[in-house]
Scaffold this active site. Sequence first.
Site, short mmCIF file in Angstrom:
data_model
loop_
_atom_site.label_atom_id
_atom_site.label_comp_id
_atom_site.label_asym_id
_atom_site.label_seq_id
_atom_site.Cartn_x
_atom_site.Cartn_y
_atom_site.Cartn_z
N SER A 151 0.85 -1.19 0.00
CA SER A 151 0.00 0.00 0.00
C SER A 151 0.89 1.24 0.00
CB SER A 151 -0.95 -0.02 1.21
OG SER A 151 -1.86 1.06 1.15
N THR A 152 0.81 2.07 1.02
CA THR A 152 1.58 3.32 1.05
C THR A 152 3.08 3.02 0.93
OG1 THR A 152 -0.08 4.17 2.58
CG2 THR A 152 1.92 5.47 2.30
N HIS A 178 -2.79 -1.05 -3.28
CA HIS A 178 -3.95 -0.18 -3.11
C HIS A 178 -3.83 1.04 -4.02
CE1 HIS A 178 -4.30 -1.82 1.30
NE2 HIS A 178 -4.64 -2.72 0.39
N MET A 268 -0.05 1.24 5.08
CA MET A 268 -0.84 1.63 6.25
C MET A 268 -1.95 0.61 6.46
SD MET A 268 -0.95 4.02 8.51
CE MET A 268 -2.06 4.59 9.80
N ASP A 271 -4.24 -4.78 6.06
CA ASP A 271 -4.53 -5.67 4.94
C ASP A 271 -3.34 -6.59 4.69
OD1 ASP A 271 -5.93 -6.72 2.78
OD2 ASP A 271 -5.15 -5.23 1.37
#
Length: 342
Positions: A151-152, A178, A268, A271
């Site tokens: 993600s991030t 994401h 973050m 998940d």
Amino acid sequence: MQLVLVRLLEADRQMQVVGQASDGEEALELAEQLQPDVITLDVEMPKMDGLQVLKKLLPRHPIPVVMLSSLTQLGAETTVKALQLGAVDFVGKPGSAGVPDLETVQKQLLRKIRVAARAQVRIGTAPRRAQISRVKAIRAGKTPTVLIAASTGGPSTLDFLLSALPENLPAAIAITQHMPPQFTRVLAERLNQKSALEIKEAQEGDSLQPATALIAPGDYHMLLESNGVVHLSRDQSVWGVRPAADPMMQSAATNLNTPLIGAVLTGMGQDGAQGAVAIKDRGGTIITEAEESCVIYGMPKAAVETGCCDFVVPLPEIPQKLVDIISTIAGADGPRRKYRAA
């Protein structure tokens, strides 16, 4: 645009706007003088655009940057470039096509700035191509499957990891990053340009293949059915995102008969943690990115806390660790082939 952003940010009493730059050169000067916690940066600026600013800024002042982007094809291309250069995240620019209402933009902007303020900015280095042992003929249906959650900070992390994997990798790869629609396709195209593997955005009915990576498209969960066939689902968001990694990993654990390897990278939230447990319960192997190299140590931390992780490894060591695990599963012997550094 500056007035709108200042109003949105200072509506939160915990936020203070300490400076405003009207062009790229001024942005660099103010960043050096003020040393803010976070910088918001538009790609389109006079004198020096946002990408040029990033290239000059981050090596000298590794300040977390949140990009402002239009949710268009052109916006996606420039934003993905910025993320691969080291920007932490992006938000749709108020007033541009495809951007939701101002209240939604404000919530996203405030949330992502708070996350960015805690981020560890990593300046990209050229990866070395991982070396793989000579692999014997793999038994039918036993090609390992690698399932990656990010993600991030993920775009630059995936850039490093996939660029370091060898072209003859005897494993199939499925990735959930994401990102919204259009952005995942652009990410896949840019990663494909730099990697020896074939990398593409997944489509309905695609199937997992050795030395190939499929990236879940924005707004769809990528589910893996028997024989590695891809099904794209618009089922309810998981952890507030779609695509999410947990559905991908859990479907693989349920439906695939191949050896499984899960990798939970920077991001973050949590998940990937439940998916990692499902893979481990199926007899798979779990790698998580170590805190020292994560842009955000959220998803890997959640996975580690489940107690299912076999290896906790900093990013520079993940490609070779992954290749060694794959080689062992696939049945490797003989001397290693040598590859030039990427």
